[in-house]
Design a protein around this motif. Structure first.
Motif, PDB file in Angstrom:
ATOM      1  N   ALA A  42     -20.681  -0.147  -0.261  1.00 63.03           N
ATOM      2  CA  ALA A  42     -21.167   1.085  -0.882  1.00 63.03           C
ATOM      3  C   ALA A  42     -21.264   2.136   0.221  1.00 63.03           C
ATOM      4  CB  ALA A  42     -22.528   0.847  -1.516  1.00 63.03           C
ATOM      5  N   GLN A  43     -21.233   3.408  -0.159  1.00 61.92           N
ATOM      6  CA  GLN A  43     -21.189   4.542   0.783  1.00 61.92           C
ATOM      7  C   GLN A  43     -19.952   4.397   1.700  1.00 61.92           C
ATOM      8  OE1 GLN A  43     -24.614   2.869   0.736  1.00 61.92           O
ATOM      9  NE2 GLN A  43     -24.877   4.078  -1.092  1.00 61.92           N
ATOM     10  N   GLY A  44     -19.988   5.014   2.867  1.00 63.23           N
ATOM     11  CA  GLY A  44     -18.785   4.984   3.708  1.00 63.23           C
ATOM     12  C   GLY A  44     -19.138   4.855   5.169  1.00 63.23           C
ATOM     13  N   THR A  45     -18.121   4.633   5.997  1.00 63.76           N
ATOM     14  CA  THR A  45     -18.298   4.361   7.422  1.00 63.76           C
ATOM     15  C   THR A  45     -19.189   5.402   8.121  1.00 63.76           C
ATOM     16  OG1 THR A  45     -16.200   3.237   7.516  1.00 63.76           O
ATOM     17  CG2 THR A  45     -17.011   4.135   9.604  1.00 63.76           C
ATOM     18  N   PHE A  46     -18.976   6.684   7.813  1.00 61.41           N
ATOM     19  CA  PHE A  46     -19.712   7.722   8.558  1.00 61.41           C
ATOM     20  C   PHE A  46     -21.114   7.978   7.998  1.00 61.41           C
ATOM     21  CE2 PHE A  46     -15.373   8.031   9.781  1.00 61.41           C
ATOM     22  CZ  PHE A  46     -15.529   7.920  11.159  1.00 61.41           C
ATOM     23  N   LEU A  47     -21.508   7.117   7.032  1.00 61.64           N
ATOM     24  CA  LEU A  47     -22.898   7.129   6.573  1.00 61.64           C
ATOM     25  C   LEU A  47     -23.625   5.900   7.108  1.00 61.64           C
ATOM     26  CD1 LEU A  47     -22.455   8.301   2.865  1.00 61.64           C
ATOM     27  CD2 LEU A  47     -23.232   9.659   4.805  1.00 61.64           C
ATOM     28  N   ASP A  48     -22.955   5.128   7.959  1.00 60.86           N
ATOM     29  CA  ASP A  48     -23.560   3.917   8.535  1.00 60.86           C
ATOM     30  C   ASP A  48     -24.717   4.298   9.466  1.00 60.86           C
ATOM     31  OD1 ASP A  48     -22.621   0.795   9.252  1.00 60.86           O
ATOM     32  OD2 ASP A  48     -23.666   1.822  10.894  1.00 60.86           O
ATOM     33  N   ILE A  49     -25.795   3.557   9.371  1.00 56.97           N
ATOM     34  CA  ILE A  49     -26.989   3.864  10.171  1.00 56.97           C
ATOM     35  C   ILE A  49     -26.717   3.764  11.680  1.00 56.97           C
ATOM     36  CG2 ILE A  49     -27.865   1.466   9.906  1.00 56.97           C
ATOM     37  CD1 ILE A  49     -30.224   4.437   9.929  1.00 56.97           C
ATOM     38  N   ASP A  50     -25.780   2.886  12.088  1.00 64.47           N
ATOM     39  CA  ASP A  50     -25.457   2.739  13.516  1.00 64.47           C
ATOM     40  C   ASP A  50     -24.249   3.559  13.946  1.00 64.47           C
ATOM     41  OD1 ASP A  50     -27.226   0.664  14.853  1.00 64.47           O
ATOM     42  OD2 ASP A  50     -26.716  -0.334  12.976  1.00 64.47           O
ATOM     43  N   HIS A  51     -23.218   3.589  13.103  1.00 63.78           N
ATOM     44  CA  HIS A  51     -21.950   4.188  13.529  1.00 63.78           C
ATOM     45  C   HIS A  51     -21.652   5.536  12.870  1.00 63.78           C
ATOM     46  CE1 HIS A  51     -21.080   0.524  15.628  1.00 63.78           C
ATOM     47  NE2 HIS A  51     -21.361  -0.152  14.539  1.00 63.78           N
ATOM     48  N   GLY A  52     -22.515   5.958  11.971  1.00 64.60           N
ATOM     49  CA  GLY A  52     -22.254   7.196  11.235  1.00 64.60           C
ATOM     50  C   GLY A  52     -22.711   8.427  11.986  1.00 64.60           C
ATOM     51  N   THR A  53     -22.727   9.539  11.264  1.00 54.92           N
ATOM     52  CA  THR A  53     -23.060  10.827  11.878  1.00 54.92           C
ATOM     53  C   THR A  53     -24.582  11.018  11.845  1.00 54.92           C
ATOM     54  OG1 THR A  53     -22.636  11.841   9.731  1.00 54.92           O
ATOM     55  CG2 THR A  53     -20.832  11.871  11.304  1.00 54.92           C
ATOM     56  N   TYR A  54     -25.268  10.147  12.566  1.00 57.87           N
ATOM     57  CA  TYR A  54     -26.727  10.114  12.620  1.00 57.87           C
ATOM     58  C   TYR A  54     -27.294  11.477  13.030  1.00 57.87           C
ATOM     59  CZ  TYR A  54     -31.314   8.050  13.498  1.00 57.87           C
ATOM     60  OH  TYR A  54     -32.651   7.740  13.453  1.00 57.87           O
ATOM     61  N   PRO A  55     -28.335  11.970  12.436  1.00 61.61           N
ATOM     62  CA  PRO A  55     -29.193  11.344  11.418  1.00 61.61           C
ATOM     63  C   PRO A  55     -28.715  11.538   9.979  1.00 61.61           C
ATOM     64  CG  PRO A  55     -30.114  13.453  12.038  1.00 61.61           C
ATOM     65  CD  PRO A  55     -28.852  13.290  12.838  1.00 61.61           C
ATOM     66  N   TYR A  56     -27.555  12.179   9.793  1.00 67.13           N
ATOM     67  CA  TYR A  56     -27.099  12.465   8.423  1.00 67.13           C
ATOM     68  C   TYR A  56     -26.351  11.249   7.868  1.00 67.13           C
ATOM     69  CZ  TYR A  56     -28.449  17.051   9.969  1.00 67.13           C
ATOM     70  OH  TYR A  56     -29.175  18.098  10.460  1.00 67.13           O
ATOM     71  N   VAL A  57     -27.083  10.192   7.700  1.00 70.03           N
ATOM     72  CA  VAL A  57     -26.496   8.915   7.294  1.00 70.03           C
ATOM     73  C   VAL A  57     -27.412   8.281   6.247  1.00 70.03           C
ATOM     74  CG1 VAL A  57     -25.356   8.459   9.505  1.00 70.03           C
ATOM     75  CG2 VAL A  57     -27.730   7.755   9.189  1.00 70.03           C
ATOM     76  N   THR A  58     -26.974   7.185   5.687  1.00 70.21           N
ATOM     77  CA  THR A  58     -27.881   6.412   4.853  1.00 70.21           C
ATOM     78  C   THR A  58     -28.557   5.375   5.743  1.00 70.21           C
ATOM     79  OG1 THR A  58     -28.103   5.271   2.729  1.00 70.21           O
ATOM     80  CG2 THR A  58     -26.139   4.721   4.039  1.00 70.21           C
ATOM     81  N   SER A  59     -29.333   4.482   5.181  1.00 73.25           N
ATOM     82  CA  SER A  59     -30.171   3.642   6.049  1.00 73.25           C
ATOM     83  C   SER A  59     -29.697   2.199   6.152  1.00 73.25           C
ATOM     84  CB  SER A  59     -31.611   3.688   5.554  1.00 73.25           C
ATOM     85  OG  SER A  59     -32.048   5.021   5.594  1.00 73.25           O
ATOM     86  N   SER A  60     -28.449   1.949   5.740  1.00 75.15           N
ATOM     87  CA  SER A  60     -27.932   0.572   5.832  1.00 75.15           C
ATOM     88  C   SER A  60     -26.645   0.557   6.646  1.00 75.15           C
ATOM     89  CB  SER A  60     -27.679   0.022   4.429  1.00 75.15           C
ATOM     90  OG  SER A  60     -26.714   0.798   3.758  1.00 75.15           O
ATOM     91  N   ASN A  61     -26.145  -0.653   6.917  1.00 78.50           N
ATOM     92  CA  ASN A  61     -24.855  -0.786   7.602  1.00 78.50           C
ATOM     93  C   ASN A  61     -23.748  -0.801   6.562  1.00 78.50           C
ATOM     94  OD1 ASN A  61     -26.554  -2.475  10.025  1.00 78.50           O
ATOM     95  ND2 ASN A  61     -25.078  -0.906  10.586  1.00 78.50           N
ATOM     96  N   THR A  62     -23.088   0.345   6.463  1.00 79.09           N
ATOM     97  CA  THR A  62     -22.033   0.506   5.448  1.00 79.09           C
ATOM     98  C   THR A  62     -20.694  -0.014   5.969  1.00 79.09           C
ATOM     99  OG1 THR A  62     -21.527   2.682   6.314  1.00 79.09           O
ATOM    100  CG2 THR A  62     -23.151   2.592   4.558  1.00 79.09           C
ATOM    101  N   THR A  63     -20.655  -0.395   7.244  1.00 79.87           N
ATOM    102  CA  THR A  63     -19.402  -0.871   7.849  1.00 79.87           C
ATOM    103  C   THR A  63     -19.257  -2.385   7.636  1.00 79.87           C
ATOM    104  OG1 THR A  63     -20.655  -0.806   9.901  1.00 79.87           O
ATOM    105  CG2 THR A  63     -19.078   0.959   9.559  1.00 79.87           C
ATOM    106  N   ALA A  64     -18.094  -2.919   8.058  1.00 80.02           N
ATOM    107  CA  ALA A  64     -17.745  -4.298   7.685  1.00 80.02           C
ATOM    108  C   ALA A  64     -18.805  -5.335   8.073  1.00 80.02           C
ATOM    109  CB  ALA A  64     -16.395  -4.661   8.303  1.00 80.02           C
ATOM    110  N   GLY A  65     -19.465  -5.137   9.224  1.00 76.64           N
ATOM    111  CA  GLY A  65     -20.493  -6.091   9.657  1.00 76.64           C
ATOM    112  C   GLY A  65     -21.613  -6.256   8.642  1.00 76.64           C
ATOM    113  N   GLY A  66     -21.895  -5.200   7.901  1.00 77.50           N
ATOM    114  CA  GLY A  66     -22.961  -5.228   6.891  1.00 77.50           C
ATOM    115  C   GLY A  66     -22.692  -6.251   5.798  1.00 77.50           C
ATOM    116  N   ALA A  67     -21.416  -6.570   5.579  1.00 81.41           N
ATOM    117  CA  ALA A  67     -21.077  -7.558   4.546  1.00 81.41           C
ATOM    118  C   ALA A  67     -21.579  -8.942   4.942  1.00 81.41           C
ATOM    119  CB  ALA A  67     -19.564  -7.588   4.323  1.00 81.41           C
ATOM    120  N   CYS A  68     -21.648  -9.215   6.256  1.00 84.38           N
ATOM    121  CA  CYS A  68     -22.134 -10.524   6.722  1.00 84.38           C
ATOM    122  C   CYS A  68     -23.658 -10.569   6.682  1.00 84.38           C
ATOM    123  CB  CYS A  68     -21.669 -10.789   8.151  1.00 84.38           C
ATOM    124  SG  CYS A  68     -19.892 -10.908   8.307  1.00 84.38           S
TER     125      CYS A  68
END
Ligand code: IMP
Length: 471
Positions: free
Chosen positions: A267-293
């Motif tokens: 859900a959401q997209g890579t640049f909304l990732d809490i670690d790799h996104g355009t912080y602070p304009y991001v959501t609060s979860s890991n939206t990138t592949a690692g989040g699936a694990c």
């Protein structure tokens, strides 16, 4: 004699079936890193089952549609992060479905849907979604599982989210309480589905949380919350959800042992990732592949493939930089009735395709295959611009800077390519796309660095061009 021979020999059905089976096994396992070409126990063959699907931009890449296509080849569809801030739109038999928490697999018969431990759940909103789908004739029973470890979104999370949005430094959130709910999770003060399944425990914990949060709400000048009302509505929703709550980690591992194929729907997209996104304009979860694990308990070595979804241009809702933003392109797309948020109805900001961002997304997620969506949105745009680099204070950048202010100051370096000036809605084969459209999608996939596997030319399931075997 000859009759007998054909029954047992090369012409008999059993022989042919065995040969066909061997061929399939050989074809699928010939790439096995362990070198066990054609062997039935080939680990590569067994593990070719699990696919992570990721948004490669700022969310709203049209993942719902691609997930729906990939679901046809999966047994289980899992959500691993986010909450009802997501909105996956799927068109099926002329009916438009917007799913917020329930995985899109629910629209297909015989698919199990799992809401993993990494998702934050508003139980009242989830019950409403289940009821809404039932009213549309979608069967839910025995098709849905909810992790007992998933955290809950509570009314004070929503109000805190709204209150923060009224103040300086707003993010432009969906106001669904996502940030504050993940905040409680990280602070180790959150309530989980397992609490909700134990009414006495839940009520006790909830009371303490409401006392604490009412003080904060009062300080912010917001209305306080009634424990009784929240307790009643949440316990009622909990009872409705009880049949679905389980240890989903164990369920997924047992399913993998039985050789089931799992699709991890991002859900959401890579640049909304809490670690790799355009912080602070991001959501609060890991939206990138690692989040699936982390969000499901399925280990990284069981993931076989990452499919990245990107629009043929860029969009973003909420605040934060969108380096290729273009008001004319946005106007044109909005005039076509496109690019309105599925969850909040907000107009999406629009811009040209950003290869700096997509290349970086390819790197973070380990994208194997690319699905390009909304190509038809550019049907009458000519020329089409593609951002191939950024310029920041006179310097040439190939990757997005980490700092939000620096990103906002990046100037895109564009290349222009020809448009195709015709409608491509009806096209179903790649070779039938206009040459300029073929050139464009190949170009942006090459810039991104993944294998192009799908092109979407309209919202319906059938309006999809599949270039390679997916699944
Ligand atoms: P939140 O997830 O509601 O906290 O919002 C944080 C940021 O993520 C805001 O810019 C939202 O617009 C954006 N966002 C959250 N969910 C989605 C989504 O599903 N699609 C696109 N943007 C989203």
């Amino acid at each position: 004699m000859s009759k007998n021979k054909s029954k047992r020999g090369p012409g008999c059905a059993k022989f042919l079936a065995r040969r066909r089976c061997k061929r399939i096994i050989y074809r699928q396992s010939r790439l096995c890193p362990a070198g066990c070409i054609g062997k039935i126990f080939c680990p590569f063959l067994i593990s070719m089952a699990n696919t992570i699907l990721i948004g490669m931009q700022w969310g709203d890449e049209g993942k719902g549609k691609i997930i729906d296509v990939l679901t046809a080849k999966s047994d289980i569809v899992v959500r691993s992060q986010g909450g009802n801030n997501a909105g996956h739109t799927v068109f099926h038999r002329g009916v438009k479905y917007v799913l917020h928490l329930i995985p899109s697999g629910i629209l297909r018969r015989g698919k199990m849907c799992v809401i993993g431990n990494g998702v934050v759940i508003d139980p009242v909103a989830l019950v409403a979604e289940v009821d809404g789908l039932r009213q549309l004739g979608i069967k839910i029973d025995k098709k849905l599982l909810i992790s007992d470890c998933a955290h809950l979104v509570l009314p004070y999370h929503r109000i805190l989210d709204e209150q923060r949005e009224l103040r300086r430094g707003r993010i432009g959130t969906t106001k669904r309480g996502i940030g504050p709910a993940y905040g409680d999770k990280a602070a180790r003060t959150g309530l989980r589905m397992s609490d909700l399944m134990q009414p006495i425990v839940f009520s006790k914990k909830l009371q303490a949380k409401i006392i604490e949060n009412n003080r904060i709400l009062q300080a912010l000048g917001a209305k306080s919350i009634s424990f009784r009302e929240v307790n009643e509505s949440y316990l009622a929703a909990g009872e409705k959800l009880r049949p679905y709550v389980a240890n989903t980690v164990v369920y997924l591992h047992r399913a993998m042992e039985r050789g089931k194929k799992i699709l991890f729907e991002g859900a959401q997209g890579t640049f909304l990732d809490i670690d790799h996104g355009t912080y602070p304009y991001v959501t609060s979860s890991n939206t990138t592949a690692g989040g699936a694990c982390t969000g499901t308990g399925v280990p990284p070595h069981r993931m076989d493939r990452v499919v990245g979804v990107m629009k043929a241009y860029s969009t973003r809702v909420g605040d934060g930089a969108l380096p290729t933003e273009d008001a004319h392109l946005a106007q044109m797309l909005h005039n076509l009735g496109r690019e309105f948020g599925a969850t909040t109805g907000r107009k999406r900001r629009c811009g040209w395709f950003d290869a700096v961002a997509s290349r970086y997304a390819g790197m973070i997620n380990g994208i194997d295959e690319i699905a390009i969506t909304n190509l038809d949105g550019l049907d009458h745009v000519d020329p089409i611009r593609v951002c191939v680099a950024y310029r920041l204070y006179g310097k040439h950048l190939d990757v997005p800077p980490c700092d939000a202010t620096q990103l906002a100051n990046c100037e895109p370096v564009y290349e222009e390519v020809s448009g195709w000036n015709t409608s491509i809605h009806a096209v179903r084969k790649f070779s039938q796309l206009p040459a300029a459209a073929r050139k464009y999608v190949r170009y942006i996939s090459e810039l991104t660095g993944g294998k192009l596997s799908m092109v979407s030319v309209g919202p319906a399931r059938g309006e999809t061009i599949v270039l390679s075997r997916t699944g």
